[in-house]
Every structure is written in structure tokens, then in C-alpha cells.
Design a protein around this motif. Structure first.
Motif, PDB file in Angstrom:
ATOM      1  N   SER A  98      -7.838   7.151   3.814  1.00 29.25           N
ATOM      2  CA  SER A  98      -8.253   7.828   2.581  1.00 29.25           C
ATOM      3  C   SER A  98      -7.898   6.984   1.359  1.00 29.25           C
ATOM      4  N   TYR A  99      -6.718   6.408   1.380  1.00 29.14           N
ATOM      5  CA  TYR A  99      -6.276   5.531   0.297  1.00 29.14           C
ATOM      6  C   TYR A  99      -7.158   4.280   0.192  1.00 29.14           C
ATOM      7  N   LEU A 100      -7.642   3.797   1.325  1.00 30.90           N
ATOM      8  CA  LEU A 100      -8.459   2.577   1.373  1.00 30.90           C
ATOM      9  C   LEU A 100      -9.957   2.866   1.421  1.00 30.90           C
ATOM     10  N   LYS A 101     -10.366   4.033   0.996  1.00 35.97           N
ATOM     11  CA  LYS A 101     -11.769   4.444   1.145  1.00 35.97           C
ATOM     12  C   LYS A 101     -12.761   3.487   0.485  1.00 35.97           C
ATOM     13  N   LEU A 123       0.836  -1.189   0.000  1.00 37.13           N
ATOM     14  CA  LEU A 123       0.000   0.000   0.000  1.00 37.13           C
ATOM     15  C   LEU A 123       0.873   1.241   0.000  1.00 37.13           C
ATOM     16  N   LEU A 124       0.509   2.203  -0.768  1.00 32.73           N
ATOM     17  CA  LEU A 124       1.153   3.517  -0.787  1.00 32.73           C
ATOM     18  C   LEU A 124       2.651   3.465  -1.046  1.00 32.73           C
ATOM     19  N   ASP A 125       3.395   2.929  -0.122  1.00 31.28           N
ATOM     20  CA  ASP A 125       4.841   2.819  -0.309  1.00 31.28           C
ATOM     21  C   ASP A 125       5.354   1.609   0.465  1.00 31.28           C
ATOM     22  N   GLN A 149      -0.991   9.744   9.767  1.00 30.75           N
ATOM     23  CA  GLN A 149      -0.734   8.501   9.032  1.00 30.75           C
ATOM     24  C   GLN A 149      -2.021   7.713   8.850  1.00 30.75           C
ATOM     25  N   ARG A 188      -4.318   9.313   6.289  1.00 26.39           N
ATOM     26  CA  ARG A 188      -3.781   9.145   4.929  1.00 26.39           C
ATOM     27  C   ARG A 188      -4.061   7.745   4.398  1.00 26.39           C
ATOM     28  N   ILE A 189      -3.848   6.747   5.233  1.00 24.29           N
ATOM     29  CA  ILE A 189      -4.061   5.359   4.808  1.00 24.29           C
ATOM     30  C   ILE A 189      -5.548   5.069   4.629  1.00 24.29           C
ATOM     31  N   TRP A 242     -12.343   0.157   0.379  1.00 21.49           N
ATOM     32  CA  TRP A 242     -12.226  -1.137   1.039  1.00 21.49           C
ATOM     33  C   TRP A 242     -13.449  -1.338   1.930  1.00 21.49           C
TER      34      TRP A 242
END
Length: 111
Positions: free
Chosen positions: A58-61, A22-24, A52, A55-56, A63
Motif C-alpha cells: 500500500s505504501y509503495l502503490k 521505507l515506513l520505519d 506486513q 501494508r508495505i 512504484w
């Protein structure tokens, strides 16, 4: 020691989870069934802070399953130095007390 703490935690609590990216690459993420586990080793890549976590999430919104955040420490001394920066709703695991986790929230247990 830094990578070892993640392996120690995984063997104890999420043996069957598969590594995902994920992300990085600095974020340790594992998936088992409908749960993604986000693991931060304090000595390696920091802690689960509010920033953190947001941010995570938001990336997994998109899921639909659960997302569980852990910060791993070697001992309580490491934890005590930065505990005020840990995000509410996340978990702590101490390598020197490996059978227990600490949840930084109590609402769901007190309700």
C-alpha cells in the motif's frame, strides 16, 4: 547475529542493491534497478506476513517496478515454527543453506 544475517543475504544475492528507507527503520529495504527488496530477519523484526506485505505494498502503490519480499531464518528449525504465518508470494532464505531460496507460491512456475 541478527544484523549479520541481512548482510550475509545481501552479499550473496543483491550485492549492488542500495539501502533505502521505507515506513520505519525496522524494515530492511534495498533497491536495484527496477526492484525493491524487502527483507525481514525473523529473529530481528519478524516475518513477511500477509498484513506486513499488504501494508508495505500500500505504501509503495505508486512504484512501477517489482517488489520482492524475503524472510531470513538461520535454519529450517526456525522456519518450521512459524511457516504457516509466512505470506504467499514471498521468499525464504536459510542462512545454513545459503545457496538456495524457497518461494512460497508455485503458480508462476506451473502455468
Amino acid at each position: 547475529m541478527k544484523v549479520g544475517i541481512v548482510i550475509d543475504f545481501k552479499k550473496r544475492f543483491i550485492k549492488k542493491a542500495k539501502k533505502i528507507f521505507l515506513l520505519d527503520k525496522s524494515i530492511n529495504a534495498f533497491c536495484r534497478e527496477d526492484t525493491i527488496y524487502i527483507i525481514f530477519a525473523q529473529s530481528k523484526n519478524g516475518i513477511v506476513s500477509e498484513e506486513q506485505k499488504d501494508r508495505i505494498l500500500s505504501y509503495l502503490k505508486n512504484w512501477k517496478g517489482k517488489v520482492v519480499f524475503f524472510t531470513l531464518f538461520n535454519d529450517r528449525n526456525e522456519l518450521s515454527k512459524i511457516s504457516q504465518k509466512i505470506s504467499w508470494g514471498s521468499y525464504i532464505w536459510l542462512r545454513n543453506d545459503p545457496d538456495h531460496t524457497i518461494h512460497f507460491n508455485g503458480d508462476k512456475f506451473l502455468g
